[in-house]
Design a protein around this motif. Structure first.
Motif, PDB file in Angstrom:
ATOM      1  N   GLU B 178      12.493   7.853  10.101  1.00 29.73           N
ATOM      2  CA  GLU B 178      12.754   6.435  10.372  1.00 29.73           C
ATOM      3  C   GLU B 178      11.493   5.574  10.236  1.00 29.73           C
ATOM      4  OE1 GLU B 178      14.214   4.485  14.289  1.00 29.73           O
ATOM      5  OE2 GLU B 178      15.888   5.604  13.455  1.00 29.73           O
ATOM      6  N   ILE B 179      10.332   6.184  10.486  1.00 27.91           N
ATOM      7  CA  ILE B 179       9.062   5.443  10.375  1.00 27.91           C
ATOM      8  C   ILE B 179       8.308   5.903   9.138  1.00 27.91           C
ATOM      9  CG2 ILE B 179       6.784   5.072  11.398  1.00 27.91           C
ATOM     10  CD1 ILE B 179       7.954   5.137  14.091  1.00 27.91           C
ATOM     11  N   GLU B 180       7.836   4.951   8.345  1.00 26.96           N
ATOM     12  CA  GLU B 180       7.034   5.272   7.176  1.00 26.96           C
ATOM     13  C   GLU B 180       5.702   4.531   7.244  1.00 26.96           C
ATOM     14  OE1 GLU B 180       9.348   4.420   3.640  1.00 26.96           O
ATOM     15  OE2 GLU B 180      10.632   6.173   3.981  1.00 26.96           O
ATOM     16  N   THR B 181       4.730   5.082   6.556  1.00 24.35           N
ATOM     17  CA  THR B 181       3.469   4.367   6.385  1.00 24.35           C
ATOM     18  C   THR B 181       3.670   3.350   5.276  1.00 24.35           C
ATOM     19  OG1 THR B 181       2.212   6.276   7.127  1.00 24.35           O
ATOM     20  CG2 THR B 181       1.028   4.647   5.819  1.00 24.35           C
ATOM     21  N   ALA B 182       3.254   2.118   5.516  1.00 24.88           N
ATOM     22  CA  ALA B 182       3.519   1.044   4.561  1.00 24.88           C
ATOM     23  C   ALA B 182       2.254   0.241   4.304  1.00 24.88           C
ATOM     24  CB  ALA B 182       4.618   0.138   5.117  1.00 24.88           C
ATOM     25  N   HIS B 183       2.276  -0.525   3.226  1.00 25.70           N
ATOM     26  CA  HIS B 183       1.101  -1.294   2.807  1.00 25.70           C
ATOM     27  C   HIS B 183       1.459  -2.764   2.664  1.00 25.70           C
ATOM     28  CE1 HIS B 183       0.133   2.840   1.706  1.00 25.70           C
ATOM     29  NE2 HIS B 183      -1.134   2.496   1.609  1.00 25.70           N
ATOM     30  N   LYS B 184       0.652  -3.635   3.233  1.00 29.26           N
ATOM     31  CA  LYS B 184       0.895  -5.082   3.075  1.00 29.26           C
ATOM     32  C   LYS B 184       0.850  -5.439   1.597  1.00 29.26           C
ATOM     33  CE  LYS B 184      -1.120  -5.938   7.580  1.00 29.26           C
ATOM     34  NZ  LYS B 184      -2.351  -6.324   8.298  1.00 29.26           N
ATOM     35  N   ASN B 185      -0.159  -4.953   0.924  1.00 32.41           N
ATOM     36  CA  ASN B 185      -0.177  -4.997  -0.536  1.00 32.41           C
ATOM     37  C   ASN B 185      -0.089  -3.548  -1.020  1.00 32.41           C
ATOM     38  OD1 ASN B 185      -0.855  -4.872  -3.211  1.00 32.41           O
ATOM     39  ND2 ASN B 185      -2.294  -6.559  -3.113  1.00 32.41           N
ATOM     40  N   PRO B 186       1.008  -3.194  -1.651  1.00 33.47           N
ATOM     41  CA  PRO B 186       1.236  -1.766  -1.973  1.00 33.47           C
ATOM     42  C   PRO B 186       0.138  -1.117  -2.816  1.00 33.47           C
ATOM     43  CG  PRO B 186       3.269  -2.996  -2.218  1.00 33.47           C
ATOM     44  CD  PRO B 186       2.172  -4.007  -1.987  1.00 33.47           C
ATOM     45  N   ARG B 187      -0.738  -1.918  -3.417  1.00 31.74           N
ATOM     46  CA  ARG B 187      -1.773  -1.333  -4.267  1.00 31.74           C
ATOM     47  C   ARG B 187      -3.122  -1.161  -3.590  1.00 31.74           C
ATOM     48  NH1 ARG B 187       1.568  -4.142  -6.211  1.00 31.74           N
ATOM     49  NH2 ARG B 187       3.054  -3.372  -7.743  1.00 31.74           N
ATOM     50  N   GLU B 188      -3.205  -1.467  -2.301  1.00 33.89           N
ATOM     51  CA  GLU B 188      -4.495  -1.331  -1.610  1.00 33.89           C
ATOM     52  C   GLU B 188      -4.358  -0.403  -0.419  1.00 33.89           C
ATOM     53  OE1 GLU B 188      -5.870  -5.274  -0.611  1.00 33.89           O
ATOM     54  OE2 GLU B 188      -5.452  -5.967  -2.647  1.00 33.89           O
ATOM     55  N   HIS B 189      -5.075   0.717  -0.505  1.00 37.45           N
ATOM     56  CA  HIS B 189      -5.008   1.697   0.574  1.00 37.45           C
ATOM     57  C   HIS B 189      -6.288   1.595   1.396  1.00 37.45           C
ATOM     58  CE1 HIS B 189      -3.369   5.247   2.493  1.00 37.45           C
ATOM     59  NE2 HIS B 189      -4.504   5.909   2.317  1.00 37.45           N
ATOM     60  N   ASN B 190      -6.302   0.693   2.348  1.00 37.39           N
ATOM     61  CA  ASN B 190      -7.464   0.587   3.227  1.00 37.39           C
ATOM     62  C   ASN B 190      -7.014   0.134   4.614  1.00 37.39           C
ATOM     63  OD1 ASN B 190      -7.443  -2.368   3.396  1.00 37.39           O
ATOM     64  ND2 ASN B 190      -8.067  -2.277   1.245  1.00 37.39           N
ATOM     65  N   GLU B 191      -7.931   0.229   5.537  1.00 41.22           N
ATOM     66  CA  GLU B 191      -7.651  -0.009   6.951  1.00 41.22           C
ATOM     67  C   GLU B 191      -6.906  -1.322   7.223  1.00 41.22           C
ATOM     68  OE1 GLU B 191     -11.226   0.639   9.312  1.00 41.22           O
ATOM     69  OE2 GLU B 191     -10.637  -1.054  10.581  1.00 41.22           O
ATOM     70  N   LYS B 192      -7.306  -2.386   6.550  1.00 39.34           N
ATOM     71  CA  LYS B 192      -6.733  -3.713   6.837  1.00 39.34           C
ATOM     72  C   LYS B 192      -5.333  -3.877   6.257  1.00 39.34           C
ATOM     73  CE  LYS B 192     -10.770  -6.621   7.508  1.00 39.34           C
ATOM     74  NZ  LYS B 192     -11.650  -5.505   7.915  1.00 39.34           N
ATOM     75  N   ASN B 193      -4.992  -3.000   5.316  1.00 42.68           N
ATOM     76  CA  ASN B 193      -3.781  -3.218   4.524  1.00 42.68           C
ATOM     77  C   ASN B 193      -2.634  -2.258   4.858  1.00 42.68           C
ATOM     78  OD1 ASN B 193      -2.605  -4.715   2.247  1.00 42.68           O
ATOM     79  ND2 ASN B 193      -2.607  -2.697   1.247  1.00 42.68           N
TER      80      ASN B 193
END
Lengths: 226, 226
Positions: B178-193
């Motif tokens: 039910e819970i996934e790891t997600a990205h505010k901008n799907p192309r940036e894998h960093n702490e803020k995103n």
């Protein structure tokens, strides 16, 4: 329209479950046909014709891949049968599938008549897309009699309401077709509830009825401080 | 915080690409550790620990299933290498994958340091979920020093902004967590995103940046006459 409804020959292994019928107008000339309104696409846009028939009559079944589990897609009215009948009469063992797959397949069950309604409606929707070819005189007259005429450019994505272009049937991103058949309420496969949608819109809607989807995204926007 | 950053032994076949480092505080007592802040989950919630490490450091690769195509998931920093190096040094032939899969994998590339940042931030987010266990003194002190303290109940789905419950890590519908790891901008894998999201929210967002997703659903609601 009153249909001819003569029985057509049927080589499907599920033929006992639904007699294929002629949907030409009663008293028509020439050969009987189950999908007379698709005659033109058959020659002119065969992939669109195949998509209309497939989406109208077959379940999806992406997770249903192994031989043991059966074919990837199955006829929607077969999914109306109970587990025991599927096993004894058709060697389809629903007990071997994951509960999620069973639920998905059962959600997609529909009667033969519903599927035939949907196929005609999807054909109309395809002709009403921006840039769609004009139908032949015969097909145009048939659709006009059933639906009151073709309005070019009328078809919009049932989810986002933007116009859909006929050309998009040919487009695919990362191997996935851009246009999908979608349901206002994902559990009802009938003429009033089905239409075309952008793939991304169909995915975003998920298994929510459209009303619920709109309320959901409205709630998101209210919580987000943009 | 200044980190110890001593090199740890590494049995991965990609060890040449990123030296594993100790992320305890410089001058710490006891053994070195790459993920000291996960010590508590390792015992107390091992599936959450495994998820944090996996999502922080590995690509997804759902379509990447055959032996020929390589493993289902791959280390994110390996995806920074060019096709030629992947082929000669690691026997990964990107040319055998569909373009869509390649694009997806390349989008998920990130440096070792970025992945380590993300792992710590996801751990904090997990502790800040409703109903999360309190961390051990050591883990709590570590996270406080890095992030300024744990605020119970603070974590919301990064897409829909509703609170996320720690219990939901155990929940799955139709075999999907039910819970996934997600990205505010799907192309940036960093702490803020990076953050956690409901599966349905992550799916609806698709490959759109969040700003674009919100603008998109806003447009839908404006077109829909509800």
């Amino acid at each position: 329209m009153e249909y001819c409804k003569k029985t057509l020959s049927n080589r499907s292994k599920y033929s006992a479950l639904a007699t294929k019928l002629c949907f030409k107008e009663k008293g028509h000339a020439g050969k009987c046909s189950e999908f007379p309104y698709l005659d033109h696409f058959t020659k002119n846009a065969p992939t669109v014709k195949a998509k209309v028939v497939r989406d109208a009559t077959m379940t999806t079944g992406a997770s249903w891949k192994s031989d043991e589990a059966g074919p990837n897609r199955i006829i929607r009215w077969v999914m109306l049968l109970d587990d025991a009948t599927l096993k004894t009469d058709f060697k389809l063992d629903m007990g071997k599938l994951k509960p999620g797959v069973v639920a998905k397949l059962r959600d997609k069950a529909a009667t033969y008549d519903q599927c035939m309604e949907v196929a005609a409606m999807l054909t109309l929707a395809a002709y009403e897309m921006t840039g769609a070819p004009a139908p032949t005189k015969e097909v145009g007259a048939y659709l006009e009699q059933r639906f009151g005429g073709i309005v070019p450019g009328k078809t919009t994505c049932i989810v986002c309401r933007l116009p859909l272009a006929f050309d998009a049937f040919k487009k695919a991103a990362r191997g996935k077709a851009e246009i999908e058949t979608a349901h206002k309420n994902p559990r009802e496969h009938n003429e009033k509830n089905v239409g075309f949608a952008h793939r991304e819109c169909n995915i975003a809607q998920g298994n929510k009825p459209l009303d619920e989807f709109y309320a959901w995204i409205d709630g998101i926007l209210k919580r987000v401080d943009r």
